[in-house]
Design a protein around this motif. Structure first.
Motif, PDB file in Angstrom:
ATOM      1  N   UNK A 144      46.023 -16.535  -3.427  1.00 46.42           N
ATOM      2  CA  UNK A 144      46.589 -17.423  -2.542  1.00 46.42           C
ATOM      3  C   UNK A 144      45.068 -17.513  -1.979  1.00 46.42           C
ATOM      4  N   UNK A 145      44.631 -18.920  -1.625  1.00 46.33           N
ATOM      5  CA  UNK A 145      43.196 -19.614  -0.717  1.00 46.33           C
ATOM      6  C   UNK A 145      43.779 -18.839   0.622  1.00 46.33           C
ATOM      7  N   UNK A 146      43.093 -18.125   1.468  1.00 43.64           N
ATOM      8  CA  UNK A 146      43.896 -17.778   2.676  1.00 43.64           C
ATOM      9  C   UNK A 146      42.932 -18.387   3.843  1.00 43.64           C
ATOM     10  N   UNK A 147      43.363 -19.533   4.460  1.00 42.18           N
ATOM     11  CA  UNK A 147      42.488 -20.356   5.717  1.00 42.18           C
ATOM     12  C   UNK A 147      42.860 -19.380   7.168  1.00 42.18           C
ATOM     13  N   UNK A 148      42.068 -19.820   7.864  1.00 40.97           N
ATOM     14  CA  UNK A 148      41.543 -18.665   8.931  1.00 40.97           C
ATOM     15  C   UNK A 148      42.449 -18.804   9.982  1.00 40.97           C
ATOM     16  N   UNK A 149      42.917 -18.488  11.109  1.00 40.12           N
ATOM     17  CA  UNK A 149      43.496 -18.633  12.279  1.00 40.12           C
ATOM     18  C   UNK A 149      43.052 -18.601  13.291  1.00 40.12           C
ATOM     19  N   UNK A 150      42.054 -17.162  12.942  1.00 45.30           N
ATOM     20  CA  UNK A 150      42.184 -16.910  14.428  1.00 45.30           C
ATOM     21  C   UNK A 150      40.359 -17.195  14.730  1.00 45.30           C
ATOM     22  N   UNK A 151      40.056 -17.137  15.788  1.00 43.57           N
ATOM     23  CA  UNK A 151      38.606 -17.910  16.439  1.00 43.57           C
ATOM     24  C   UNK A 151      37.119 -16.817  15.691  1.00 43.57           C
ATOM     25  N   UNK A 152      36.267 -17.959  15.846  1.00 37.79           N
ATOM     26  CA  UNK A 152      35.002 -17.392  14.859  1.00 37.79           C
ATOM     27  C   UNK A 152      35.224 -16.464  16.206  1.00 37.79           C
ATOM     28  N   UNK A 153      33.751 -14.769  15.082  1.00 41.81           N
ATOM     29  CA  UNK A 153      33.953 -13.851  15.758  1.00 41.81           C
ATOM     30  C   UNK A 153      32.551 -12.763  14.934  1.00 41.81           C
ATOM     31  N   UNK A 154      32.379 -11.860  14.944  1.00 37.53           N
ATOM     32  CA  UNK A 154      31.432 -11.186  14.509  1.00 37.53           C
ATOM     33  C   UNK A 154      31.213 -11.338  13.205  1.00 37.53           C
ATOM     34  N   UNK A 155      29.441 -11.878  12.563  1.00 39.17           N
ATOM     35  CA  UNK A 155      29.853 -11.965  11.141  1.00 39.17           C
ATOM     36  C   UNK A 155      29.500 -10.156  10.774  1.00 39.17           C
ATOM     37  N   UNK A 156      30.170 -10.632   9.178  1.00 37.33           N
ATOM     38  CA  UNK A 156      30.800  -9.199   8.464  1.00 37.33           C
ATOM     39  C   UNK A 156      28.760  -8.609   7.762  1.00 37.33           C
ATOM     40  N   UNK A 157      28.956  -7.147   8.073  1.00 42.54           N
ATOM     41  CA  UNK A 157      27.662  -6.574   7.724  1.00 42.54           C
ATOM     42  C   UNK A 157      28.155  -5.811   6.521  1.00 42.54           C
ATOM     43  N   UNK A 158      26.543  -5.359   5.705  1.00 45.10           N
ATOM     44  CA  UNK A 158      26.085  -5.525   4.495  1.00 45.10           C
ATOM     45  C   UNK A 158      25.054  -4.223   5.009  1.00 45.10           C
ATOM     46  N   UNK A 159      25.534  -2.750   4.242  1.00 43.15           N
ATOM     47  CA  UNK A 159      24.367  -1.419   4.512  1.00 43.15           C
ATOM     48  C   UNK A 159      24.238  -1.265   3.810  1.00 43.15           C
ATOM     49  N   UNK A 160      23.008  -0.784   3.135  1.00 47.86           N
ATOM     50  CA  UNK A 160      22.350  -0.142   2.500  1.00 47.86           C
ATOM     51  C   UNK A 160      21.059   0.558   2.716  1.00 47.86           C
ATOM     52  N   UNK A 161      22.034   1.980   2.137  1.00 51.48           N
ATOM     53  CA  UNK A 161      21.037   3.180   2.406  1.00 51.48           C
ATOM     54  C   UNK A 161      20.445   4.040   1.483  1.00 51.48           C
ATOM     55  N   UNK A 162      19.753   5.425   1.804  1.00 56.10           N
ATOM     56  CA  UNK A 162      19.540   5.824   1.264  1.00 56.10           C
ATOM     57  C   UNK A 162      20.202   6.759  -0.042  1.00 56.10           C
ATOM     58  N   UNK A 184      40.363  -5.397   7.985  1.00 54.05           N
ATOM     59  CA  UNK A 184      39.991  -5.729   8.979  1.00 54.05           C
ATOM     60  C   UNK A 184      40.464  -7.062   9.456  1.00 54.05           C
ATOM     61  N   UNK A 185      40.775  -7.461  11.230  1.00 54.63           N
ATOM     62  CA  UNK A 185      40.777  -8.051  12.072  1.00 54.63           C
ATOM     63  C   UNK A 185      39.615  -8.115  12.519  1.00 54.63           C
ATOM     64  N   UNK A 186      38.755  -7.702  12.595  1.00 55.40           N
ATOM     65  CA  UNK A 186      37.289  -8.332  13.646  1.00 55.40           C
ATOM     66  C   UNK A 186      36.389  -8.204  13.116  1.00 55.40           C
ATOM     67  N   UNK A 187      35.750  -7.012  13.079  1.00 60.93           N
ATOM     68  CA  UNK A 187      34.712  -5.985  12.497  1.00 60.93           C
ATOM     69  C   UNK A 187      34.629  -5.880  11.372  1.00 60.93           C
ATOM     70  N   UNK A 188      33.898  -5.738  10.132  1.00 58.97           N
ATOM     71  CA  UNK A 188      33.817  -4.961   8.947  1.00 58.97           C
ATOM     72  C   UNK A 188      32.683  -4.877   8.227  1.00 58.97           C
ATOM     73  N   UNK A 189      32.050  -4.171   8.015  1.00 57.99           N
ATOM     74  CA  UNK A 189      31.201  -3.724   7.596  1.00 57.99           C
ATOM     75  C   UNK A 189      31.528  -2.738   5.928  1.00 57.99           C
ATOM     76  N   UNK A 190      30.591  -3.289   4.910  1.00 61.19           N
ATOM     77  CA  UNK A 190      30.390  -2.776   4.028  1.00 61.19           C
ATOM     78  C   UNK A 190      28.864  -2.336   3.505  1.00 61.19           C
ATOM     79  N   UNK A 191      28.978  -1.136   2.818  1.00 64.10           N
ATOM     80  CA  UNK A 191      27.468  -0.410   2.397  1.00 64.10           C
ATOM     81  C   UNK A 191      27.767   0.157   0.994  1.00 64.10           C
ATOM     82  N   UNK A 192      26.987   1.233   0.922  1.00 70.03           N
ATOM     83  CA  UNK A 192      26.393   1.892  -0.653  1.00 70.03           C
ATOM     84  C   UNK A 192      24.795   1.667  -0.366  1.00 70.03           C
ATOM     85  N   UNK A 193      25.114   3.192  -0.650  1.00 72.52           N
ATOM     86  CA  UNK A 193      23.802   3.939  -1.188  1.00 72.52           C
ATOM     87  C   UNK A 193      22.956   4.494  -2.519  1.00 72.52           C
TER      88      UNK A 193
END
Length: 683
Positions: free
Chosen positions: A318-336, A541-550
């Motif tokens: 199923x391809x989802x269709x968002x119903x909530x208002x726009x909010x925080x951007x997804x964060x992408x972090x790279x660590x040492x 995640x409802x609103x805040x989402x961060x993906x990261x790797x080292x």
């Protein structure tokens, strides 16, 4: 809570168009493909309520089947809120046990045999009779294989051929013929003890329904309408029981999402969901696509992860269709390294809490239990409470407690031996090896826990030149800190344990090759399931989402990790992003530096001194400059101008390891003192 409607129209007005289509189709077969967060439980409970209100259903003849007691309880609660009582909402096992207990005295005589809560002792005895000599960890893996065979309706006689066809790996180093003998002896042990296991509850009821037409007729007279939730996770054993409950009737509504199939290794299969329209050729298929849980930013990422695998082409996804208002951007972090990632996540969690996000609405999700130790430590160091879901805290695990006891006992005997060698020698005696076990399961989880202790010893050797005594002291301190009681805190969980749950903020850590997909994933089907795991994590995640790797596992280690292939073309600074008109990592870093210099002219001179010092350190240790301190960290230092280690430690990018290694030098640079890097490094 749903308010009690006074009419059927009012009841259905509370639903969207797709949910209403589910609730209005009361008879005959119905297939509901429901994406994450689309309100599937709402749709099916309103369907039952509508059936009862309209007189189509007698509530006592409806059986709703779910996969967890929590989900069954939620369904019963929602039905009560809608004014509908008497509907049975149970797990497969609970419903089967209820029927088995009712019919056993008259069909077999006496009471139902005692159900063994765990297979371990039974498998252990069977293993001993065969002379396999399996240890506790191997017994857990053998028990899982016994369970897989039984839920897949595989007997000892056909295990060898079926296991080979399914691509099952060797368990505990034993070939398929040995496992087949184990299955046979396991059944002998159960019979001698007079006990049954959880799979037997379903198997025995199936046998009674097949052999006793009168019992089958009574069950089918009691239950006339069936609803099965999470149908993508049905096993062949559960499907067989469902078919016998139904008989030749067609009053069945199934609900599922093929994109959330993440338990194939236990025998679950989405085949029954995807084949449903073929088995019932007149069954309508309703798709629930409106996502009420997550923001458009989260939904777009979830869809993108599946789109890049072609998942929406005839797959039932199923391809989802968002119903909530726009909010925080997804964060992408790279660590040492892993420690830096854990500390970075802890810092971000503290910032979210400060912004008003409750800790109970934050989760950190990872692929394996072995990843939790660094996260537990970072949260403990930051004073952030946490709860480990679906598993023990790291220092509560049996293998960890045993390993620490052995390390403590080896403090004297290892005097003069480098801690890195001493720890490897000690842990090798309890099952650690340089190469991890080839198969997934308990043996791999045990290795991951022990390997975390090896990694810690390596880190302490590099950063503190610590010995065995210092390592044991560090472990004792960490164990004490992480056993502090917590009532409200961040949830730490594996991606599997997070299924069915949701939070305001989710951190997905370790999204790198070797972890997601895990290195054990072999073949297209296994890789596809790993992709679905990422999808499940994202959609928690409802609103805040961060993906990261080292980039590296350990502090100062080789930066050989690459981010997950599932994020190709999605991660903001990868090559695909550049081809889409984005900016390369180096270009983006240069632009950030230029912006800082323009906006902070008073800090430019100190920033340049810090960059010069960092260059000398990097040259002296033969490492890239960014592995010493990032530009953003240098900018933070130039702005804050810390006067002591305490003030330096609170800045982003300065963890305990960096503080120990470079804290004194940084403060000297800030003061304007000359720094002899070579002399400092040889101290």
């Amino acid at each position: 809570m749903d308010q009690l409607a006074t009419s059927t129209d009012e009841l259905l007005d509370a639903l969207d168009e797709d949910q209403r289509a589910v609730a209005e189709r009361l008879t005959g077969p119905l297939c509901v493909l429901a994406g994450a967060g689309t309100g599937k439980t709402r749709a099916i409970t309103y369907r039952i309520a509508n059936g009862v209100r309209s007189g189509t259903y007698n509530p006592q003849t409806v059986l709703a089947v779910t996969f967890t007691a929590r989900a069954a309880g939620e369904m019963r609660s929602r039905l009560r809120d809608l004014g509908v009582g008497g509907v049975q909402a149970r797990t497969f096992h609970a419903a089967a046990l209820r029927q088995l207990s009712y019919f056993w005295p008259s069909v077999i005589g006496g009471g139902v045999p005692r159900i063994a809560e765990h297979k371990a002792s039974l498998v252990g005895e069977a293993s001993g009779r065969l002379g396999l000599g399996a240890d506790r960890t191997a017994i857990r893996d053998l028990s899982s294989e016994v369970e897989w065979a039984k839920v897949s309706l595989i007997t000892a006689e056909d295990y060898v051929s079926r296991a080979a066809r399914a691509g099952r790996e060797a368990v505990g180093g034993h070939d398929h013929a040995t496992i087949a003998r184990l299955l046979s002896v396991y059944e002998d042990v159960k019979n001698e003890r007079g006990v049954i296991d959880f799979e037997d509850v379903l198997l025995l009821l199936i046998g009674i329904l097949l052999e006793r037409d009168d019992v089958a007729a009574q069950v089918r007279g009691q239950y006339r309408h069936f609803v099965v939730d999470e149908y993508q996770d049905v096993s062949p054993l559960q499907q067989r029981l469902l078919e016998l409950w139904l008989g030749d009737r067609r009053e069945l509504c199934v609900v599922g999402d093929v994109s959330q199939t993440i338990y194939s290794f236990t025998g679950a299969t989405p085949r029954f969901l995807t084949d449903f329209p073929r088995r019932y050729n007149d069954a309508p298929v309703v798709r629930l696509v409106r996502d009420y849980r997550s923001t458009p930013q989260v939904v777009d990422l979830a869809n993108n992860v599946l789109t890049r695998a072609g998942r929406f082409r005839d797959s039932g996804a199923v391809e989802l269709v968002a119903q909530r208002p726009s909010s925080a951007a997804v964060r992408y972090e790279t660590y040492d390294d892993d420690l830096a990632e854990a500390r970075g996540v802890a810092e971000r969690i503290a910032a979210l809490e400060k912004d008003g996000v409750p800790l109970s609405e934050i989760a950190v999700l990872y692929r394996t239990n072995g990843q939790s130790e660094a996260l537990e430590q970072a949260l403990a160091d930051a004073g952030v409470g946490y709860l480990v879901r679906g598993g023990e805290r790291f220092f509560s695990r049996r293998e960890v407690k045993e390993a620490i006891a052995m390390l403590r006992a080896a403090v004297r005997s290892s005097a003069g031996q480098p801690v890195t060698e001493a720890v490897r020698d000690v842990l090798a005696s309890v099952g650690w090896s340089v190469t991890p076990p080839a198969a997934r399961g308990a043996a791999r989880e045990r290795w991951e826990s022990l390997n975390s202790l090896v990694n810690l010893a390596d880190d302490l050797h590099v950063t503190r030149d610590a010995g065995m005594a210092e390592l044991v002291a560090e472990l004792n301190e960490r164990a004490t800190a992480q056993h502090a009681p917590t009532v409200d805190g961040v949830t730490l969980a594996t991606l599997h344990a997070a299924k069915g749950l949701e939070w305001d903020a989710v951190f997905l850590v370790g999204v790198s090759e070797g972890l997601l997909p895990i290195s054990l994933a072999d073949g297209d089907q296994a890789i596809a399931e790993e992709r679905r795991l990422l999808y499940v994590g994202i959609t928690r995640a409802r609103e805040h989402l961060q993906l990261s790797y080292a980039r590296a596992r350990t502090v100062g280690g080789r930066a050989s990790r690459k981010r997950s292939r599932f994020l190709d073309g999605i991660w903001p600074d990868d090559g695909a992003a550049g081809r889409r008109g984005g900016m390369s990592r180096r270009g983006a870093a240069r632009q950030r530096a230029e912006t800082f210099l323009e906006e902070n002219p008073a800090d430019v001179e100190l920033y340049e001194r810090l960059r010069s010092w960092r260059g000398e350190v990097a040259k002296a240790i033969s490492k890239p400059a960014y592995t010493v301190l990032h530009d953003t960290t240098l900018q933070a230092i130039a702005t804050a101008k810390p006067k002591d280690l305490r003030q330096l430690a609170v800045l982003r990018g300065i963890g305990a390891t960096k503080l120990d290694a470079y804290g004194g030098q940084v403060l000297a640079v800030v003061r304007g003192d000359a720094v002899d890097v070579d002399a400092w490094l040889t101290r």
